[in-house]
Write a protein that holds these residues in place. Structure first.
Motif, PDB file in Angstrom:
ATOM      1  N   TRP A 108       0.834  -1.208   0.000  1.00  0.00           N
ATOM      2  CA  TRP A 108       0.000   0.000   0.000  1.00  0.00           C
ATOM      3  C   TRP A 108       0.868   1.257   0.000  1.00  0.00           C
ATOM      4  O   TRP A 108       0.548   2.244  -0.669  1.00  0.00           O
ATOM      5  CB  TRP A 108      -0.942  -0.001   1.204  1.00  0.00           C
ATOM      6  N   THR A 109       1.970   1.244   0.752  1.00  0.00           N
ATOM      7  CA  THR A 109       2.867   2.402   0.772  1.00  0.00           C
ATOM      8  C   THR A 109       3.413   2.690  -0.619  1.00  0.00           C
ATOM      9  O   THR A 109       3.444   3.840  -1.074  1.00  0.00           O
ATOM     10  CB  THR A 109       4.036   2.162   1.754  1.00  0.00           C
ATOM     11  N   PHE A 110       3.837   1.633  -1.309  1.00  0.00           N
ATOM     12  CA  PHE A 110       4.339   1.794  -2.678  1.00  0.00           C
ATOM     13  C   PHE A 110       3.256   2.351  -3.601  1.00  0.00           C
ATOM     14  O   PHE A 110       3.501   3.314  -4.355  1.00  0.00           O
ATOM     15  CB  PHE A 110       4.840   0.450  -3.204  1.00  0.00           C
ATOM     16  N   LEU A 111       2.065   1.791  -3.547  1.00  0.00           N
ATOM     17  CA  LEU A 111       1.002   2.214  -4.459  1.00  0.00           C
ATOM     18  C   LEU A 111       0.551   3.645  -4.183  1.00  0.00           C
ATOM     19  O   LEU A 111       0.411   4.454  -5.108  1.00  0.00           O
ATOM     20  CB  LEU A 111      -0.194   1.251  -4.353  1.00  0.00           C
ATOM     21  N   HIS A 112       0.319   3.967  -2.910  1.00  0.00           N
ATOM     22  CA  HIS A 112      -0.125   5.324  -2.568  1.00  0.00           C
ATOM     23  C   HIS A 112       0.939   6.367  -2.926  1.00  0.00           C
ATOM     24  O   HIS A 112       0.617   7.446  -3.431  1.00  0.00           O
ATOM     25  CB  HIS A 112      -0.437   5.414  -1.072  1.00  0.00           C
ATOM     26  N   THR A 113       2.208   6.042  -2.649  1.00  0.00           N
ATOM     27  CA  THR A 113       3.279   6.992  -2.942  1.00  0.00           C
ATOM     28  C   THR A 113       3.457   7.169  -4.444  1.00  0.00           C
ATOM     29  O   THR A 113       3.684   8.285  -4.941  1.00  0.00           O
ATOM     30  CB  THR A 113       4.600   6.529  -2.305  1.00  0.00           C
ATOM     31  N   THR A 114       3.348   6.076  -5.187  1.00  0.00           N
ATOM     32  CA  THR A 114       3.420   6.157  -6.651  1.00  0.00           C
ATOM     33  C   THR A 114       2.309   7.048  -7.187  1.00  0.00           C
ATOM     34  O   THR A 114       2.528   7.886  -8.079  1.00  0.00           O
ATOM     35  CB  THR A 114       3.327   4.757  -7.275  1.00  0.00           C
ATOM     36  N   ALA A 115       1.105   6.898  -6.631  1.00  0.00           N
ATOM     37  CA  ALA A 115      -0.019   7.727  -7.063  1.00  0.00           C
ATOM     38  C   ALA A 115       0.210   9.195  -6.720  1.00  0.00           C
ATOM     39  O   ALA A 115      -0.160  10.097  -7.488  1.00  0.00           O
ATOM     40  CB  ALA A 115      -1.314   7.238  -6.411  1.00  0.00           C
ATOM     41  N   ALA A 116       0.832   9.457  -5.555  1.00  0.00           N
ATOM     42  CA  ALA A 116       1.077  10.839  -5.126  1.00  0.00           C
ATOM     43  C   ALA A 116       2.036  11.571  -6.066  1.00  0.00           C
ATOM     44  O   ALA A 116       2.003  12.808  -6.154  1.00  0.00           O
ATOM     45  CB  ALA A 116       1.635  10.846  -3.706  1.00  0.00           C
ATOM     46  N   TYR A 117       2.897  10.817  -6.762  1.00  0.00           N
ATOM     47  CA  TYR A 117       3.857  11.411  -7.702  1.00  0.00           C
ATOM     48  C   TYR A 117       3.465  11.177  -9.162  1.00  0.00           C
ATOM     49  O   TYR A 117       4.219  11.522 -10.072  1.00  0.00           O
ATOM     50  CB  TYR A 117       5.257  10.853  -7.440  1.00  0.00           C
ATOM     51  N   ARG A 164      -3.352  12.213 -11.308  1.00  0.00           N
ATOM     52  CA  ARG A 164      -2.995  12.020  -9.901  1.00  0.00           C
ATOM     53  C   ARG A 164      -4.205  11.985  -8.969  1.00  0.00           C
ATOM     54  O   ARG A 164      -4.325  11.087  -8.125  1.00  0.00           O
ATOM     55  CB  ARG A 164      -2.041  13.119  -9.457  1.00  0.00           C
ATOM     56  N   ALA A 165      -5.089  12.945  -9.097  1.00  0.00           N
ATOM     57  CA  ALA A 165      -6.216  13.042  -8.178  1.00  0.00           C
ATOM     58  C   ALA A 165      -7.117  11.805  -8.273  1.00  0.00           C
ATOM     59  O   ALA A 165      -7.504  11.223  -7.254  1.00  0.00           O
ATOM     60  CB  ALA A 165      -7.022  14.310  -8.456  1.00  0.00           C
ATOM     61  N   GLY A 166      -7.435  11.406  -9.498  1.00  0.00           N
ATOM     62  CA  GLY A 166      -8.313  10.252  -9.682  1.00  0.00           C
ATOM     63  C   GLY A 166      -7.688   8.959  -9.210  1.00  0.00           C
ATOM     64  O   GLY A 166      -8.341   8.138  -8.557  1.00  0.00           O
ATOM     65  N   LEU A 167      -6.398   8.763  -9.500  1.00  0.00           N
ATOM     66  CA  LEU A 167      -5.717   7.534  -9.102  1.00  0.00           C
ATOM     67  C   LEU A 167      -5.567   7.464  -7.584  1.00  0.00           C
ATOM     68  O   LEU A 167      -5.788   6.421  -6.977  1.00  0.00           O
ATOM     69  CB  LEU A 167      -4.349   7.458  -9.770  1.00  0.00           C
ATOM     70  N   SER A 168      -5.189   8.592  -6.970  1.00  0.00           N
ATOM     71  CA  SER A 168      -5.011   8.625  -5.517  1.00  0.00           C
ATOM     72  C   SER A 168      -6.318   8.311  -4.799  1.00  0.00           C
ATOM     73  O   SER A 168      -6.341   7.545  -3.825  1.00  0.00           O
ATOM     74  CB  SER A 168      -4.490   9.994  -5.076  1.00  0.00           C
ATOM     75  N   LYS A 169      -7.402   8.893  -5.273  1.00  0.00           N
ATOM     76  CA  LYS A 169      -8.714   8.631  -4.656  1.00  0.00           C
ATOM     77  C   LYS A 169      -9.125   7.187  -4.875  1.00  0.00           C
ATOM     78  O   LYS A 169      -9.640   6.535  -3.961  1.00  0.00           O
ATOM     79  CB  LYS A 169      -9.763   9.574  -5.239  1.00  0.00           C
ATOM     80  N   GLU A 191      -8.486  15.131  -1.335  1.00  0.00           N
ATOM     81  CA  GLU A 191      -7.234  15.407  -2.040  1.00  0.00           C
ATOM     82  C   GLU A 191      -6.162  15.952  -1.096  1.00  0.00           C
ATOM     83  O   GLU A 191      -4.991  15.568  -1.162  1.00  0.00           O
ATOM     84  CB  GLU A 191      -7.503  16.396  -3.180  1.00  0.00           C
ATOM     85  N   LYS A 192      -6.550  16.841  -0.168  1.00  0.00           N
ATOM     86  CA  LYS A 192      -5.610  17.432   0.780  1.00  0.00           C
ATOM     87  C   LYS A 192      -5.071  16.360   1.739  1.00  0.00           C
ATOM     88  O   LYS A 192      -3.875  16.303   2.029  1.00  0.00           O
ATOM     89  CB  LYS A 192      -6.293  18.549   1.567  1.00  0.00           C
ATOM     90  N   ASN A 193      -5.964  15.499   2.233  1.00  0.00           N
ATOM     91  CA  ASN A 193      -5.551  14.414   3.139  1.00  0.00           C
ATOM     92  C   ASN A 193      -4.515  13.509   2.490  1.00  0.00           C
ATOM     93  O   ASN A 193      -3.505  13.155   3.105  1.00  0.00           O
ATOM     94  CB  ASN A 193      -6.768  13.566   3.550  1.00  0.00           C
ATOM     95  N   LEU A 194      -4.783  13.131   1.244  1.00  0.00           N
ATOM     96  CA  LEU A 194      -3.898  12.199   0.543  1.00  0.00           C
ATOM     97  C   LEU A 194      -2.546  12.851   0.243  1.00  0.00           C
ATOM     98  O   LEU A 194      -1.503  12.200   0.364  1.00  0.00           O
ATOM     99  CB  LEU A 194      -4.564  11.723  -0.749  1.00  0.00           C
TER     100      LEU A 194
END
Length: 208
Positions: A108-117, A164-169, A191-194
């Protein structure tokens, strides 16, 4: 309990009836044996405690009592344990293969961080690459029942890879789907939380 009796989407687990020599509740792999990466290290420790307890049956009554007391104490300690290890236990297991909790956190850390960038607006090539990454997970993830469950979720909720926004959500919602099944606290998917959690850090600068 047989596989047919299990609720849909749930892993096959050991019971006293099906596996009398194993602690109940262990997740089984495709080969019908306890799956190391599908269980927590506390679950594996329970298996060791049970084996010691079973082996004490041939000892004299005084030894049996002592062994039983030791096993009971260990069982109490394991019951008190949670997936969030204490610093001492985490350090002690730093070089051990990952259990299901460690693997899940890392993934999850990898996926969320990848989405954030991920790009604010992804190109067609980037969208194809991200879609390939996500759809490949069900076929490659070591915990087979976790992979199967995630695969079904992807089919029911196709990933938004447009930016980014759609993938992160989307990832946050998939993570919360897992949290609901495990009875864990859900994350805020704003979006701000993520952005704070996976890219920028909190506004108070505590992570700088």
């Amino acid at each position: 309990m047989t596989a047919e009796a299990l609720p849909a989407g749930q892993p096959l687990r050991t019971t006293k009836e099906t596996h009398p020599n194993l602690p109940p509740g262990l997740v089984l792999g495709p080969d019908g044996k306890p799956c190391k990466v599908c269980n927590s290290w506390q679950d594996w420790a329970k298996m060791k405690v049970k084996k010691k307890d079973d082996g004490a049956g041939t000892a004299p009554s005084t030894s049996k009592t002592a062994a039983g007391a030791t096993a009971a104490a260990a069982a109490v300690a394991l019951t008190a344990s949670t997936s969030t290890s204490t610093p001492a236990s985490a350090d002690a297991r730093a070089n051990c293969p990952p259990d299901t909790a460690a693997l899940g956190r890392a993934t999850w850390t990898f996926l969320h961080t990848t989405a954030a960038y991920y790009p604010l607006t992804a190109s067609k090539t980037q969208q194809t690459q991200m879609r390939s990454l996500l759809t490949s997970l069900p076929g490659l993830y070591p915990c087979t029942w976790c992979a199967d469950d995630f695969g079904k979720d992807i089919v029911a909720n196709p990933p938004d890879v447009t930016g980014r926004a759609g993938l992160s959500k989307w990832l946050c919602e998939r993570h919360n789907e897992v949290n609901r099944k495990l009875g864990k606290t859900e994350f805020g998917c704003g979006e701000k939380n993520l952005a704070e959690r996976w890219k920028d850090g909190p506004a108070d600068g505590s992570c700088d």
